[in-house]
Every structure is written in C-alpha cells, then in structure tokens.
Design a protein around this motif. Sequence first.
Motif, mmCIF file in Angstrom:
data_model
loop_
_atom_site.group_PDB
_atom_site.id
_atom_site.type_symbol
_atom_site.label_atom_id
_atom_site.label_comp_id
_atom_site.label_asym_id
_atom_site.label_seq_id
_atom_site.Cartn_x
_atom_site.Cartn_y
_atom_site.Cartn_z
ATOM 1 N N VAL A 218 11.085 -17.401 -7.817
ATOM 2 C CA VAL A 218 10.310 -18.571 -7.449
ATOM 3 C C VAL A 218 9.021 -18.175 -7.814
ATOM 4 N N ALA A 219 8.458 -16.788 -7.371
ATOM 5 C CA ALA A 219 7.140 -16.809 -7.607
ATOM 6 C C ALA A 219 6.936 -15.192 -8.117
ATOM 7 N N PRO A 220 7.214 -15.141 -9.296
ATOM 8 C CA PRO A 220 7.390 -13.674 -10.012
ATOM 9 C C PRO A 220 5.875 -13.159 -10.003
ATOM 10 N N ASP A 221 4.868 -13.602 -9.996
ATOM 11 C CA ASP A 221 3.748 -12.736 -9.730
ATOM 12 C C ASP A 221 3.079 -12.496 -8.332
ATOM 13 N N ALA A 222 3.817 -12.973 -7.329
ATOM 14 C CA ALA A 222 3.432 -12.720 -5.920
ATOM 15 C C ALA A 222 3.599 -11.227 -5.544
ATOM 16 N N THR A 223 2.705 -10.833 -4.754
ATOM 17 C CA THR A 223 2.698 -9.327 -4.242
ATOM 18 C C THR A 223 2.283 -9.427 -2.832
ATOM 19 N N PRO A 224 3.181 -10.102 -1.953
ATOM 20 C CA PRO A 224 2.704 -10.190 -0.586
ATOM 21 C C PRO A 224 2.806 -8.855 0.150
ATOM 22 N N PRO A 225 2.147 -8.859 1.410
ATOM 23 C CA PRO A 225 2.398 -7.653 2.316
ATOM 24 C C PRO A 225 3.804 -7.538 2.519
ATOM 25 N N GLN A 226 4.241 -6.241 2.766
ATOM 26 C CA GLN A 226 5.585 -5.971 2.874
ATOM 27 C C GLN A 226 5.896 -5.263 4.433
ATOM 28 N N HIS A 227 6.731 -5.422 5.141
ATOM 29 C CA HIS A 227 7.130 -4.782 6.361
ATOM 30 C C HIS A 227 8.507 -4.052 6.217
ATOM 31 N N PHE A 228 8.686 -2.765 6.379
ATOM 32 C CA PHE A 228 9.736 -2.083 6.198
ATOM 33 C C PHE A 228 10.440 -1.764 7.627
ATOM 34 N N ILE A 229 11.599 -2.317 7.953
ATOM 35 C CA ILE A 229 12.315 -2.068 9.029
ATOM 36 C C ILE A 229 13.816 -1.700 8.865
ATOM 37 N N PRO A 230 13.943 -0.415 8.682
ATOM 38 C CA PRO A 230 15.586 0.127 8.367
ATOM 39 C C PRO A 230 16.519 0.040 9.334
ATOM 40 N N ASP A 231 16.508 -1.086 9.908
ATOM 41 C CA ASP A 231 17.711 -1.265 10.894
ATOM 42 C C ASP A 231 17.862 -2.588 10.787
ATOM 43 N N SER A 232 19.029 -3.035 10.669
ATOM 44 C CA SER A 232 19.701 -4.397 10.396
ATOM 45 C C SER A 232 19.527 -5.341 11.611
ATOM 46 N N VAL A 233 19.675 -4.760 12.850
ATOM 47 C CA VAL A 233 19.280 -5.939 13.816
ATOM 48 C C VAL A 233 18.175 -5.883 14.310
ATOM 49 N N GLN A 234 17.079 -4.731 14.211
ATOM 50 C CA GLN A 234 15.660 -5.010 14.292
ATOM 51 C C GLN A 234 15.011 -5.595 13.022
ATOM 52 N N PHE A 235 15.641 -5.480 11.895
ATOM 53 C CA PHE A 235 15.126 -6.384 10.867
ATOM 54 C C PHE A 235 15.367 -8.094 11.052
ATOM 55 N N VAL A 236 16.412 -8.587 11.752
ATOM 56 C CA VAL A 236 16.567 -9.823 12.114
ATOM 57 C C VAL A 236 15.690 -10.192 13.446
ATOM 58 N N GLU A 237 15.559 -9.228 14.155
ATOM 59 C CA GLU A 237 14.597 -9.252 15.500
ATOM 60 C C GLU A 237 13.027 -9.439 15.061
ATOM 61 N N SER A 238 12.918 -8.705 13.970
ATOM 62 C CA SER A 238 11.306 -8.952 13.716
ATOM 63 C C SER A 238 11.156 -10.281 12.871
ATOM 64 N N ILE A 239 12.208 -10.772 12.265
ATOM 65 C CA ILE A 239 11.809 -12.017 11.805
ATOM 66 C C ILE A 239 12.041 -13.181 12.955
ATOM 67 N N HIS A 240 12.673 -13.020 13.770
ATOM 68 C CA HIS A 240 12.472 -14.097 14.990
ATOM 69 C C HIS A 240 11.002 -13.852 15.746
ATOM 70 N N ALA A 241 10.564 -12.442 15.578
ATOM 71 C CA ALA A 241 9.333 -12.423 16.390
ATOM 72 C C ALA A 241 8.252 -12.770 15.431
ATOM 73 N N GLY A 242 8.394 -13.180 14.269
ATOM 74 C CA GLY A 242 7.345 -13.903 13.405
ATOM 75 C C GLY A 242 6.745 -12.678 12.532
ATOM 76 N N LEU A 243 7.243 -11.703 12.333
ATOM 77 C CA LEU A 243 6.642 -10.641 11.653
ATOM 78 C C LEU A 243 6.682 -10.773 10.195
ATOM 79 N N GLY A 244 7.601 -11.589 9.629
ATOM 80 C CA GLY A 244 7.722 -11.969 8.092
ATOM 81 C C GLY A 244 8.822 -12.710 7.958
ATOM 82 N N TRP A 245 9.041 -13.149 6.576
ATOM 83 C CA TRP A 245 10.448 -13.794 6.258
ATOM 84 C C TRP A 245 11.175 -12.914 5.620
ATOM 85 N N GLY A 246 12.745 -13.234 5.756
ATOM 86 C CA GLY A 246 13.488 -12.468 4.870
ATOM 87 C C GLY A 246 14.790 -13.063 4.762
ATOM 88 N N MET A 247 15.727 -12.437 3.763
ATOM 89 C CA MET A 247 17.094 -12.901 3.763
ATOM 90 C C MET A 247 17.948 -12.142 4.638
#
Length: 302
Positions: A218-247
């Motif tokens: 969709v946006a091949p030139d985009a280089t947005p800020p990235q947050h790394f959360i290496p835990d599946s549950v906390q990864f989704v919780e962080s999306i709920h908390a508004g830290l970023g978007w994710g798959m």
Amino acid sequence: MELAQLRALAAVVDHETFDAAAGELRLTPSAVSQRIKALERSVGSVLVRRLKPVRPTPAGEQLLRSARQLLLLADEAVLALRGTGPAEGEAGGAPPSADRLRVPIVANADSIATWLPAAYREIALGGRVALELLRDDEHSTADLLRSGDAVGAITADPRPVQGCTLRPLGTMVYRAKASRDFAARWFPDGPTPEALAAAPVMQYDRKDTHQLAALARVAPDATPPQHFIPDSVQFVESIHAGLGWGMVPDQQDPENTLVELDPGWSEDLRLFWQVWTLDSPGLAEVTNAVVRAAQTLPPHRN
C-alpha cells in the motif's frame, strides 16, 4: 557409538555447558567430557566447540538429529517395557526421573497464544509425554526439525523436511487493525500512504513480516515508527492501548473490538504440521492432539 555417548552429546548441546549437562545426567562433568571424547574418537570428528556456551560443530549438528531420534525411541521402549522411568544405567544413562517421554516441538507465537493450548491440555491428560514447547517464527520453525532441536513443528513451509511427514492444519487470518481512538487520530481520511508513513506500527520482532508486507503493498516508501513487542498477547493489548496498528489474527479479536483499517489487506497464513517419520506412539499422540486442536482453524480460502 553408544547411547550413553549420544545422550551426553545431546545434553551438552541442550544445556550449553558440561556442568549443566552433568547435572541433567547425574554424572560428573569429567564423565560427560569423557563420553563426548569417546564419541568423537568413534566418528573421527570433533563434535562440540568447548566454549561458553558450548556449540556443536558442523559434524556435531549432522550427528545430533540421528542421535535424538535414537534416544527418543530408546526412551520410549524402556517406558513401554517397565511402565515407569528408566533406571540409572538403562537406555543409555537416561535420568531415573524421566517417567515421561520428552517430546520437543516448535510453534509460532500466535498459535501458542490461541488454538494450540487445547493440544497440550490433551497431551497432559494422556500422561505419556513431557512436552517441551519451543517458539520461533512460522517461517523458521522447520529449521529446528533439520537441526534436531525439535521433533515436530507448526510451520508455514509447505515443503516437507527430509525424514518428516507433513499435514495441513488450517489457516490463520490476519487483519490490519487499530483501536478506534488510534484510527480516528492517525487515519481521519483512511489509511492513505501519507498517513501510513507517519502512524506508528507494531512489530512482534525483527522476523515479523506481517505489517511490513502490508505496507509494501500500500505504501512502499513509508518508513513509520515501529514498536517491538515480542509477546503475542501483549502485542494485541498494545494495539488496544493505541500504541500502534498491526496485523491481528481473528482468534485474538473474536468480538471485533478493534477497527479493521482495510479488508483488502487481510492475509491468510497457512499452517502445516511436520513431524519426524518414526514409529513412535508418543509422537503419534502429540500429532493427534495438534491435529484435533487445529480443527478450530478455518480451512484455506481459495
């Protein structure tokens, strides 16, 4: 080659030091070292690098998978004959506390967090297997089969590893999602390339390709800020908390409390079960439990 020597090799590689391997085998470090040296003399190659941590040489890696297969079959035979754990000195010096068959398998984090627990609950009730669950990216799990570190793997690789059987399990569907507040703040006009270049994105770890693959389309030139959360549950919780978007896999947002950015970005991850081709009731039990647990996954969408 003796089983006791092969068991010493596996223990040293698993525990990464001779002292820890000695504790596992209830031997002295010197005895473990002597068994490794005897094995090296019998095969004519150095098998481990005696560093901290201990690492197998290429010859050691080549031998290790066959060694683990022999040890698994030997342990299972003793358990079947005795009905209890191997006594000291039997099955190549297996620890006397080993009253269940140790079966290491590897899976991706999202499977571990969602549908796979039903499998290890079933395995625990069976009382035959002591499961060791390893975690890696779904595109890398098959490597642990090749190295002998795992006897079974949940993988995205449809190519069977040599000496393994392969079964399709089903599909995990990933969707680009964010919290409602995050979507309203960062995507007031929708997920445009300009907005995606600025909106923070979630990443599980540096092997995670789900989000970057969507951005590349969709946006091949985009280089947005990235947050790394290496835990599946906390990864989704962080999306709920508004830290970023994710798959997010459907299994982790069953009530659709998150906002889907664009239905066209959904990604199907086909999963397969690969397991060593051995005549082992313990491996068959693990395979049956994994396949039954995977029945909750939707089939592959053509």
